[in-house]
Motif scaffolding. Structure first.
Motif, PDB file in Angstrom:
ATOM      1  N   PHE A  51      17.469  11.873  20.734  1.00 54.44           N
ATOM      2  CA  PHE A  51      17.485  12.764  21.894  1.00 54.44           C
ATOM      3  C   PHE A  51      18.890  13.278  22.136  1.00 54.44           C
ATOM      4  O   PHE A  51      19.872  12.586  21.901  1.00 54.44           O
ATOM      5  CB  PHE A  51      17.002  12.018  23.146  1.00 54.44           C
ATOM      6  CG  PHE A  51      15.531  11.757  23.148  1.00 54.44           C
ATOM      7  CD1 PHE A  51      14.658  12.659  23.739  1.00 54.44           C
ATOM      8  CD2 PHE A  51      15.005  10.624  22.550  1.00 54.44           C
ATOM      9  CE1 PHE A  51      13.295  12.429  23.743  1.00 54.44           C
ATOM     10  CE2 PHE A  51      13.646  10.384  22.539  1.00 54.44           C
ATOM     11  CZ  PHE A  51      12.787  11.284  23.138  1.00 54.44           C
ATOM     12  N   GLY A  73      20.432  14.470  25.434  1.00 55.97           N
ATOM     13  CA  GLY A  73      20.013  14.493  26.829  1.00 55.97           C
ATOM     14  C   GLY A  73      18.559  14.051  26.864  1.00 55.97           C
ATOM     15  O   GLY A  73      18.209  12.995  26.373  1.00 55.97           O
ATOM     16  N   LYS A  74      17.705  14.892  27.415  1.00 52.65           N
ATOM     17  CA  LYS A  74      16.279  14.563  27.480  1.00 52.65           C
ATOM     18  C   LYS A  74      15.460  15.320  26.439  1.00 52.65           C
ATOM     19  O   LYS A  74      14.250  15.189  26.384  1.00 52.65           O
ATOM     20  CB  LYS A  74      15.744  14.866  28.876  1.00 52.65           C
ATOM     21  CG  LYS A  74      16.326  13.954  29.930  1.00 52.65           C
ATOM     22  CD  LYS A  74      15.692  14.199  31.263  1.00 52.65           C
ATOM     23  CE  LYS A  74      16.260  13.242  32.288  1.00 52.65           C
ATOM     24  NZ  LYS A  74      15.550  13.295  33.555  1.00 52.65           N
ATOM     25  N   LYS A  75      16.155  16.121  25.598  1.00 49.76           N
ATOM     26  CA  LYS A  75      15.442  16.910  24.592  1.00 49.76           C
ATOM     27  C   LYS A  75      15.394  16.158  23.262  1.00 49.76           C
ATOM     28  O   LYS A  75      16.417  15.685  22.787  1.00 49.76           O
ATOM     29  CB  LYS A  75      16.138  18.258  24.388  1.00 49.76           C
ATOM     30  CG  LYS A  75      16.083  19.160  25.603  1.00 49.76           C
ATOM     31  CD  LYS A  75      16.731  20.482  25.328  1.00 49.76           C
ATOM     32  CE  LYS A  75      15.653  21.425  24.852  1.00 49.76           C
ATOM     33  NZ  LYS A  75      16.119  22.783  24.625  1.00 49.76           N
ATOM     34  N   PRO A  76      14.202  16.075  22.666  1.00 52.48           N
ATOM     35  CA  PRO A  76      14.110  15.432  21.356  1.00 52.48           C
ATOM     36  C   PRO A  76      14.814  16.272  20.293  1.00 52.48           C
ATOM     37  O   PRO A  76      14.829  17.504  20.368  1.00 52.48           O
ATOM     38  CB  PRO A  76      12.611  15.355  21.084  1.00 52.48           C
ATOM     39  CG  PRO A  76      11.987  16.351  21.982  1.00 52.48           C
ATOM     40  CD  PRO A  76      12.908  16.546  23.145  1.00 52.48           C
ATOM     41  N   GLN A  77      15.414  15.583  19.332  1.00 58.13           N
ATOM     42  CA  GLN A  77      16.094  16.281  18.245  1.00 58.13           C
ATOM     43  C   GLN A  77      15.891  15.495  16.946  1.00 58.13           C
ATOM     44  O   GLN A  77      16.043  14.290  16.922  1.00 58.13           O
ATOM     45  CB  GLN A  77      17.587  16.430  18.527  1.00 58.13           C
ATOM     46  CG  GLN A  77      18.298  17.255  17.474  1.00 58.13           C
ATOM     47  CD  GLN A  77      19.768  17.420  17.787  1.00 58.13           C
ATOM     48  OE1 GLN A  77      20.512  16.443  17.764  1.00 58.13           O
ATOM     49  NE2 GLN A  77      20.170  18.638  18.085  1.00 58.13           N
TER      50      GLN A  77
END
Length: 104
Positions: free
Chosen positions: A65, A67-71
């Protein structure tokens, strides 16, 4: 004598898989999104080919992640780097028309 094309890695004869490994061979890692955009392909197509290369042990896929975004990040493995170099060597032999016995 067998033609060198018979020694090409079957995992890399697909142009997208070859391009994927080529892209990863010169970087530490690359995000899925950047790789998708660079290779000018779709999420589903890249995912399919990345999964095949991961299964073969040629790439490593790391999910995390920012922040709160998956990557998702992809990196070439040592096995993948060796396979890519060998595949390139064979392609060069074919392109030069010079096989093991020195004929063309």
């Amino acid at each position: 004598m067998s033609h060198p094309r018979n020694d090409l890695d079957p995992e890399l004869t697909n142009p997208l898989r070859f391009s994927l490994l080529a892209s990863l061979s010169s970087v530490v890692e690359m995000t899925f999104k950047d790789l998708r955009d660079y290779l000018d392909t779709t999420d589903s197509t890249l995912s399919k080919h990345a999964s095949a290369l991961e299964k073969a042990g040629y790439i490593k896929v790391k999910k995390g992640f920012v922040g709160k975004k998956p990557q998702t990040k992809l990196a070439i493995s040592q096995k993948g780097a060796q396979a890519f170099r060998r595949h390139l060597t064979i392609l060069n032999v074919i392109a030069q028309g010079k096989y093991e016995d020195g004929s063309s």
